[in-house]
Structures are given as C-alpha cells and as structure tokens.
Design a protein around this motif. Structure first.
Motif, PDB file in Angstrom:
ATOM      1  N   ALA A 196       2.624 -32.362  30.196  1.00 39.50           N
ATOM      2  CA  ALA A 196       3.311 -31.151  29.739  1.00 39.50           C
ATOM      3  C   ALA A 196       3.999 -30.387  30.871  1.00 39.50           C
ATOM      4  O   ALA A 196       5.139 -29.929  30.702  1.00 39.50           O
ATOM      5  CB  ALA A 196       2.344 -30.250  28.981  1.00 39.50           C
TER       6      ALA A 196
ATOM      7  N   LEU B 252       6.806 -34.308  26.775  1.00 45.24           N
ATOM      8  CA  LEU B 252       6.010 -33.401  25.947  1.00 45.24           C
ATOM      9  C   LEU B 252       5.399 -34.094  24.732  1.00 45.24           C
ATOM     10  O   LEU B 252       4.466 -33.565  24.124  1.00 45.24           O
ATOM     11  CB  LEU B 252       6.876 -32.220  25.491  1.00 45.24           C
TER      12      LEU B 252
ATOM     13  N   GLY C  66       7.285 -32.023  31.518  1.00 41.57           N
ATOM     14  CA  GLY C  66       8.229 -31.804  30.428  1.00 41.57           C
ATOM     15  C   GLY C  66       8.821 -30.410  30.459  1.00 41.57           C
ATOM     16  O   GLY C  66      10.040 -30.236  30.268  1.00 41.57           O
ATOM     17  N   LYS C  67       7.984 -29.409  30.714  1.00 44.51           N
ATOM     18  CA  LYS C  67       8.478 -28.031  30.750  1.00 44.51           C
ATOM     19  C   LYS C  67       9.410 -27.816  31.943  1.00 44.51           C
ATOM     20  O   LYS C  67      10.403 -27.084  31.844  1.00 44.51           O
ATOM     21  CB  LYS C  67       7.294 -27.057  30.778  1.00 44.51           C
TER      22      LYS C  67
ATOM     23  N   ASN D 182      -2.152 -32.420  27.000  1.00 46.36           N
ATOM     24  CA  ASN D 182      -1.070 -33.292  27.446  1.00 46.36           C
ATOM     25  C   ASN D 182      -0.923 -33.163  28.956  1.00 46.36           C
ATOM     26  O   ASN D 182      -0.359 -32.179  29.450  1.00 46.36           O
ATOM     27  CB  ASN D 182       0.238 -32.914  26.748  1.00 46.36           C
TER      28      ASN D 182
ATOM     29  N   SER E  80       2.769 -28.885  24.372  1.00 41.71           N
ATOM     30  CA  SER E  80       3.200 -28.151  25.566  1.00 41.71           C
ATOM     31  C   SER E  80       2.044 -27.613  26.391  1.00 41.71           C
ATOM     32  O   SER E  80       2.270 -27.008  27.442  1.00 41.71           O
ATOM     33  CB  SER E  80       4.101 -26.982  25.150  1.00 41.71           C
TER      34      SER E  80
END
Length: 429
Positions: A27, A219, A30-31, A24, A19
């Motif tokens: 990330a 993620l 993804g969040k 990453n 995360s």
C-alpha cells in the motif's frame, strides 16, 4: 456451508482497493505512485497554461539541473536581452519587462515542477528499494514478503524513471523548434512544432497513465495474487480475484468481457483525442470555425481541409486548420459516445445489475459500477466543456480546464478498466 456463505459475502463486496498497510504491505508504494501521478497531473496543467499564455519560448536555454530565476533588475535585463535575440521577439516587440517576467515565470515554473516530480519519484524509488521494509500482520499475506515493491514491479518502476528523464529532453527538443534561426521572418505566429508538442504531451500522458495503472496494481496486489485465508484444509487456495472470476456464470463473464472491451476502447479513444488536441493547440486551430455542430454551415468543410501547397498530402491531417479541428471534433464525440454507451451497457444489462451482487454473481463489481458512472459523467462533461471552449474562442480558463478534463476522463477509464481485470484473458486462463 458457513465457509461458502462467508466467501460469497466477501466476493459480493467486489475487488477492493487495499490502502492500509496492515492488510497490504504494498500500500505505501501504491499511494506514493498515485501521489506522483497527481504531481504529473498538475504539471500537465501548468504546461497547458504555459502554452495558452504563450510563455513556452521565454527561456532560451536548458540546464538539466535547473537554475533560479533572475532576481535583480540587471539579471532580468540580461535575460530579456537574450530573449530578444530569438525569432519570437520579432512579433512581440511591444512587450515590456514586466510582461516578459510574467511569461518567464510560467515557463520556469513548468520546468522546475518537472524536476520536483523527478526528485519525488527518484527518492521514493530508492526508499522503497533499499530502506522500507513492510510489517506483515494479515494472515493472507505470505510471510516471505520483504519489500513493498511487488514481485515483477521493479522493471515497471525503471521504465517510469526512464520515461520521466526522457520527458525533459523531449520538452527541450520541442522548445528548440520555436527558437531556430530559420524562424526569423516567419509570417505566421511563432509557435513550437505541433508534432513535437504532441510528442511532449503524449509522453506526459503516457507517464501519467502508467503511474496510475501501476499504483492501482500495487493497491490491489494482495486481492489479485495472494490466496484467500482458507478456513478449511480442503478449500482451494485461490486469490479473491480468481475466486470472483470462478464464481461468475458464463453469461456474466461474457458480459464483463464486453464491458471491459468497451472501456478499453474508450481509453484508447481518449488518448487519441488528447493527441489530436495537441495538434489543435499547435496549429492554433481552436480560434477558427467557432460554431457547433457545423463548421461554417458545413458538416465536413472539404474545400478547407486540403491545402494544395502542403506536400506530401498527409501533412494536411496534422497541419491544416480545418482538418485538425474536424479530427478533434470527431474523436471527442466518439469518445463521449463510447463512454456513455459502455456505461449504459454495463449498468443496465441484466447481468450487470447490482441486485446480483448480494449473491456474488453480478458481472460488474461495486468498483466497476462506480467507475462506469464516473466515466460516462466525466466524458459528457468534457465534451460539453470542449464545445463551450470553442464557442467562446478558447479563453484561457476554459481551455486549461478542458485539458484537465481529458485527464479526468482518462483516469476514470483506467480505474474502470483496472476494476474489470477479472474479465481479462490472463485471469481466466
């Protein structure tokens, strides 16, 4: 030798969710996707309360961009008079203006939250497509990565955008089924079509599921797709996901495949149970047969399950109270048993025990074990909550919590299935 030891130590930690954007570059995406999914989660809850408070037919028109609610007394009077022109008013003629305001605000809030979700998603998609540029710092991340959107994910994001836009249309299509002139004089309580209600809920649950799955994928993208930083030139350039699969024994891999199959079965059963719950709600079937486990002292009330007046006969599956509720009971029980069964099989089997994790050879990663515990616990609690809701004649607080519980079970199933991706055929091949 040191390289091998380091590899096993890394693999023993399983396949982590990354995360932090420093390790990453995907990330932030993804969040954002998981944040959007949480908004959809909330919107499903508000939609459930809107239905339970019988507020869904209070707004008799639909504007794609939305509008503010009435403010002045004159505006409220005009809106109330408009409501009185539709069939539901025939059955609620003792309603006061204040009571109308209450149901109107629930429906208005549900619609506006849908537009907020669309705005959050559309703005985020545009930002990550054209403005955001990741900063690459980890050695294992290819320097050529110039976008937070992983390769191949743009099409998923487009599908999600289309699903969100379609959801609004499906919602209005559902509401219209309770506003038609053919409903005047209806002896039964005016409700929307259970088929359209199931379509509306099913679309919301499908959108939520794809948001969660895509967010988890973003993620974990470096773990799945980028090669581990090799300390030796001769080392194989495998991703952590590929390395974990390669490190498993044939027996461990077979066990992981069976667990994954069981989890996916549970996810499928959860989806079917949610849809069957929409038919329970659409037919108000929860306010009958308020005993458990028997239905009026019978396991299967066959005499009540087929209405000879319903033609064709298959309509009984979706429209007859006894059949609709029996279906939901059976599917809910099957979901709970499946969840508990696969959790036990995954956690208690010799190949899945945590003691093998230290050598990187357990068929279940720490993420999978957490997911299985959560899935079994959530499904058991959800079944208990469903029984309590039934026995108490569907009070709003219990019924709304029961609907949310179904999404919790689904989320646990999706997380666990995603954590078991190392046992999928695509990775093994």
């Amino acid at each position: 030798m040191a390289s091998t030891s380091s590899s096993i130590t890394s693999i023993s930690k399983g396949l982590p969710i990354l995360s932090q954007s420093t390790v990453n570059p995907h990330a932030p995406l993804g969040k954002w996707l998981l944040t959007t999914s949480s908004l959809v989660f909330g919107m499903v809850h508000i939609g459930g309360v809107t239905r339970l408070t019988k507020s869904g037919l209070s707004m008799t028109d639909w504007k794609p961009l939305g509008s503010r609610p009435p403010i002045t007394l004159d505006e409220w009077t005009v809106e109330f008079e408009r409501y009185k022109q539709y069939p539901e008013w025939e059955q609620r003629q003792n309603m006061t203006l204040d009571e109308f305001k209450y149901i109107f605000y629930w429906e208005w809030g549900h619609r506006m939250m849908g537009r907020v979700v669309g705005l959050v998603y559309g703005a985020g998609w545009a930002y990550f497509t054209w403005l955001h540029r990741p900063k690459i710092s980890a050695d294992s991340i290819p320097k050529a990565i110039t976008s937070a959107i992983p390769p191949g994910y743009q099409s998923r994001l487009a599908v999600l955008f289309a699903m969100g836009g379609t959801q609004g249309l499906v919602g209005w299509w559902m509401v219209k089924s309770g506003l038609g002139e053919d409903r005047f004089g209806d002896r039964n309580e005016i409700r929307v079509s259970p088929y359209r209600l199931a379509s509306h809920l099913g679309m919301a649950v499908g959108t939520y599921s794809l948001l969660v799955w895509t967010g988890l994928g973003a993620l974990s993208f470096p773990v799945d797709r980028y090669a581990m930083a090799a300390k030796e030139k001769s080392a194989e350039t495998l991703s952590m996901l590929q390395q974990y699969t390669k490190n498993l024994s044939p027996n461990a891999l077979r066990h992981a495949q069976k667990v994954r199959g069981g989890v996916l079965t549970t996810v499928g059963l959860t989806g079917l149970t949610i849809l069957s719950g929409a038919f329970v709600a659409g037919n108000d079937a929860g306010n009958a047969y308020n005993t458990y486990p028997l239905m009026n002292d019978q396991w299967i009330p066959l005499d009540d399950m087929v209405d000879p007046d319903k033609v064709p006969k298959w309509r009984n599956v979706f429209e007859t109270t006894a059949t609709v509720q029996w279906n939901h009971r059976v599917l809910g029980t099957a979901t709970a048993l499946s969840a508990v069964g696969v959790a036990g099989f995954g956690l208690l089997h010799p190949m899945g025990r945590a003691s093998l994790a230290a050598m990187g050879r357990s068929s279940t990663t720490p993420q999978v074990r957490r997911g299985l515990v959560s899935l079994g616990t959530a499904a058991t609690a959800q079944m208990s909550l469903g029984i309590a809701t039934l026995l108490n004649y569907v009070p709003i607080n219990l019924a709304a919590t029961h609907q949310l519980g179904s999404l919790v079970v689904l989320t646990c199933g999706l997380y666990t299935a995603h954590s078991l991706r190392y046992a999928s055929r695509s990775v093994m091949s």
